[in-house]
Write an enzyme that holds these catalytic residues in place. Structure first.
Site, PDB file in Angstrom:
ATOM      1  N   GLU A  44      34.218  38.037 -60.799  1.00  0.00           N
ATOM      2  CA  GLU A  44      33.869  37.003 -59.826  1.00  0.00           C
ATOM      3  C   GLU A  44      32.351  36.791 -59.725  1.00  0.00           C
ATOM      4  O   GLU A  44      31.794  36.757 -58.624  1.00  0.00           O
ATOM      5  CB  GLU A  44      34.428  37.386 -58.451  1.00  0.00           C
ATOM      6  CG  GLU A  44      35.937  37.531 -58.447  1.00  0.00           C
ATOM      7  CD  GLU A  44      36.493  38.000 -57.116  1.00  0.00           C
ATOM      8  OE1 GLU A  44      37.477  37.398 -56.663  1.00  0.00           O
ATOM      9  OE2 GLU A  44      35.951  38.967 -56.536  1.00  0.00           O
ATOM     10  N   ASP A  93      28.954  46.732 -53.246  1.00  0.00           N
ATOM     11  CA  ASP A  93      29.363  45.321 -53.179  1.00  0.00           C
ATOM     12  C   ASP A  93      28.316  44.567 -52.368  1.00  0.00           C
ATOM     13  O   ASP A  93      27.262  45.121 -52.057  1.00  0.00           O
ATOM     14  CB  ASP A  93      30.780  45.186 -52.572  1.00  0.00           C
ATOM     15  CG  ASP A  93      31.517  44.003 -53.192  1.00  0.00           C
ATOM     16  OD1 ASP A  93      31.021  42.871 -53.042  1.00  0.00           O
ATOM     17  OD2 ASP A  93      32.542  44.198 -53.849  1.00  0.00           O
ATOM     18  N   HIS A 145      28.693  40.431 -57.244  1.00  0.00           N
ATOM     19  CA  HIS A 145      28.984  41.303 -56.094  1.00  0.00           C
ATOM     20  C   HIS A 145      27.804  42.241 -55.826  1.00  0.00           C
ATOM     21  O   HIS A 145      27.997  43.421 -55.529  1.00  0.00           O
ATOM     22  CB  HIS A 145      30.253  42.130 -56.344  1.00  0.00           C
ATOM     23  CG  HIS A 145      31.519  41.341 -56.170  1.00  0.00           C
ATOM     24  ND1 HIS A 145      32.161  41.220 -54.966  1.00  0.00           N
ATOM     25  CD2 HIS A 145      32.249  40.623 -57.053  1.00  0.00           C
ATOM     26  CE1 HIS A 145      33.253  40.455 -55.111  1.00  0.00           C
ATOM     27  NE2 HIS A 145      33.327  40.076 -56.369  1.00  0.00           N
TER      28      HIS A 145
HETATM   29  C1  ACM Z   1      38.987  41.862 -58.002  1.00  0.00           C
HETATM   30  O1  ACM Z   1      39.981  41.928 -57.235  1.00  0.00           O
HETATM   31  N1  ACM Z   1      37.995  41.026 -57.720  1.00  0.00           N
HETATM   32  C2  ACM Z   1      38.895  42.681 -59.189  1.00  0.00           C
END
Ligand code: ACM
Ligand code: ZN
Length: 567
Positions: free
Chosen positions: A356, A229, A298
């Protein structure tokens, strides 16, 4: 003592709870069919555990658990025939009902012996787990690997290695009385998962093994590890050592290191050797490790190690946490990384995250714009789809299947990939449309499955949860993985359910266990048991006995309170 009181005492001692409809074994997850018999079978240190060809792992696991319970080694041995010798436990495939599938089994406990009959090894393993659950909780006795935490109080003591648990460390019992019964069982769903997140708070490889061991007791079979991440990249990549600098954490984020002092580790990544040992440990418990490598979003940690894969305007690097899907170099590095990881992780399923993803840079980046023109992509959402499509094709070429969060359905993933539904409400329409096109799904909605959220509204007596939402055990139990629109059309599209333990607020291993249990007990039943027999009040009664098994195994959990009581 009157007859009813004697019956209740026997039931509690033998792991049976008396329900309104008579004796109901306190098994979790609840099996498809249980028929109570009469009398008991005694398992002792002298009991022979015998296995047919192909079922050694399940027998070894059973013998290992019994060794811990008795404080003496119990060995599993190959069987000579297909009938149960008097006083033995036999794991056999002879006469197995093929309709029960690879994970199904039938278990017969009689006064003379035990037969676990399964067509395949996973079924034999689950039969062994059920046998252990039929026995008193001491069958799960194990030296506690971590110190417990209850309520807001945290105690942090590093775990011990768990590959070879200390047999003498557990307080032994002399024998285990198992009530006679017949169980016929198979899971409702093939994907029964949890997610753990060492990229936010790092867990040692022994902690991950411990986590897997506890999953197996609940017939959970898939552990997704969020290995990368913005904060950290946790897997050693030989070709790209810059992804895992020894010192970066200390220099870049002293606060994070301070929060992690309990590990006192020089590095916050797993070597490939460690990861392989985890995969092997999990395979013996029929848990598949699904690695997750976040891309294209991410990706902060990835870009700190490989800045050449970021977006640029006229050759000048842009700030951001997303890789550049315009540059060929990005595919070359990510696929090179995957080549190494596919050697470590035999899992058919490889997760690339893809959630995201900020796409602002892509609108300005010279290479992204060039790529969009060349491929005829009309917006950056389609560019996301192009990136996911390329990774999916790459993995397919290697015999693997791409898994991504439900954003991959938004940007047009092809049906060959698997979408993980997580945005309750927000992505319902996307998922509905995708399922109409034959899209495979795993259900992990924020409304029921985010176990990093608080588990009680009484926040003063709870350790820190994520955000403000509360997911009680009851809420976790209420998940129905099959939405009506899929149930009616093609129920096979839903592979199963998963709960996620995101790591931002999880500061110690006892804390993550506390967040996981007993909600994971509820999840195990959602994913395994037939929906017709599910009833929260009855589950709650079984759970109170099941918690004694968690006590015996040294698993930290949240003690249910009034808010968990059935209304
Ligand atoms: C997530 O909780 N961003 C998959
Ligand atoms: Zn770019």
């Amino acid at each position: 003592m009157n007859t009813i009181r004697i019956a209740i005492l026997f039931a509690v001692l033998s792991g049976l709870a008396i329900g309104a409809a008579g004796a109901t074994p306190s098994l979790i997850p609840k099996p498809m069919k249980v028929t109570a018999g009469e009398g008991t079978f005694q398992i002792t240190p002298e009991t022979n555990v015998l296995y047919a060809a192909g079922l050694a792992d399940a027998a070894d696991y059973l013998a290992g658990r019994l060794s811990l319970a008795f404080g003496k080694p119990v060995a599993a041995r190959p069987a000579r025939g297909t009938t149960v010798p008097s006083g033995a436990v036999l794991l056999t495939a002879a006469g197995a009902d093929a309709k029960l599938g690879a994970e199904g089994y039938s278990l017969t406990v009689s006064k003379n012996g035990v037969s676990i009959c399964a067509a395949k090894a996973p079924g034999a393993f689950y039969g062994a787990i059920t046998l252990l659950q039929l026995a008193p909780p001491a069958a799960f006795r194990a030296p506690a690997m971590v110190e417990g935490v209850l309520g807001g109080k945290q105690t942090v003591k590093p775990p011990r290695p768990c590959d070879e648990p200390n047999i003498a460390g557990a307080k032994p019992v002399g024998s285990l009385a198992v009530p006679c019964a017949t169980v016929v069982d198979k899971p409702r769903f093939q994907w029964r998962g949890l997610l753990i997140d060492p990229a936010r708070h790092f867990w040692t490889i022994d902690e991950l093994k411990q986590y897997v061991d506890y999953m197996a007791i609940h017939k959970l079979n898939s552990l997704q590890i969020h290995l990368t991440d913005h904060q950290n990249w946790c897997a050693e990549i030989m070709k790209y050592p810059a992804l895992t600098p020894e010192k970066r954490l200390n220099e870049a984020d002293p606060d994070r290191v301070a929060r992690q002092t309990y590990h006192k580790l020089a590095r916050h990544y797993y070597t490939q050797k460690e990861l392989k040992s985890l995969v092997a440990f999990a395979a013996k418990r029929f848990v598949n490790i699904v690695p997750e490598f976040e891309m294209p979003g991410h990706s902060g940690a990835f870009l700190r190690g490989c800045p050449q894969c970021g977006c640029t305007v006229g050759g000048k690097q842009m700030r951001g946490g997303e890789v550049c899907p315009g540059k060929e170099k990005t595919y070359q590095v990510l696929q090179g990384m995957l080549d190494e990881m596919l050697e470590v992780f035999p899992s058919r399923y490889i997760h690339i995250g893809a959630d995201e993803c900020g796409k602002r840079n892509w609108r300005k980046c010279t290479d992204c714009q060039k790529r969009m023109r060349a491929e005829g992509l009309k917006d950056v959402t389609q560019l996301h789809g192009y990136f996911v499509g390329r990774m999916s094709k790459y993995l397919q070429g290697k015999g693997r299947t791409l898994v991504g969060w439900d954003e991959i359905l938004e940007s047009g993933a092809k049906a060959g990939a698997i979408g993980m539904y997580w945005r309750s409400g927000r992505s319902d329409n996307i998922v509905k449309k995708a399922s109409a096109n034959g899209q495979y799904l795993v259900m992990t909605p924020t409304a029921h499955c985010y176990f990093d959220y608080w588990q009680s509204p009484d926040k003063k007596s709870e350790p820190q949860g994520f955000g403000r939402s509360v997911i009680t055990m009851k809420k976790a139990y209420e998940l129905e993985p099959l939405p009506d629109y899929i149930k009616k059309t093609n129920p096979k599209l839903v592979l199963g359910a998963q709960a996620n333990l995101w790591g931002e607020r999880m500061k110690s291993f006892p804390h993550i266990l506390y967040q996981t249990y007993p909600r994971a007990c509820a999840l195990s039943e959602v994913a395994w048991s037939p929906p017709e027999g599910r009833n929260y009040a009855e589950f709650h009664a079984r759970l109170l006995l099941h918690l004694k098994r968690l006590d015996a195994a040294g698993i930290n959990y949240r003690q249910p309170t009034d808010i968990d009581k059935p209304k």
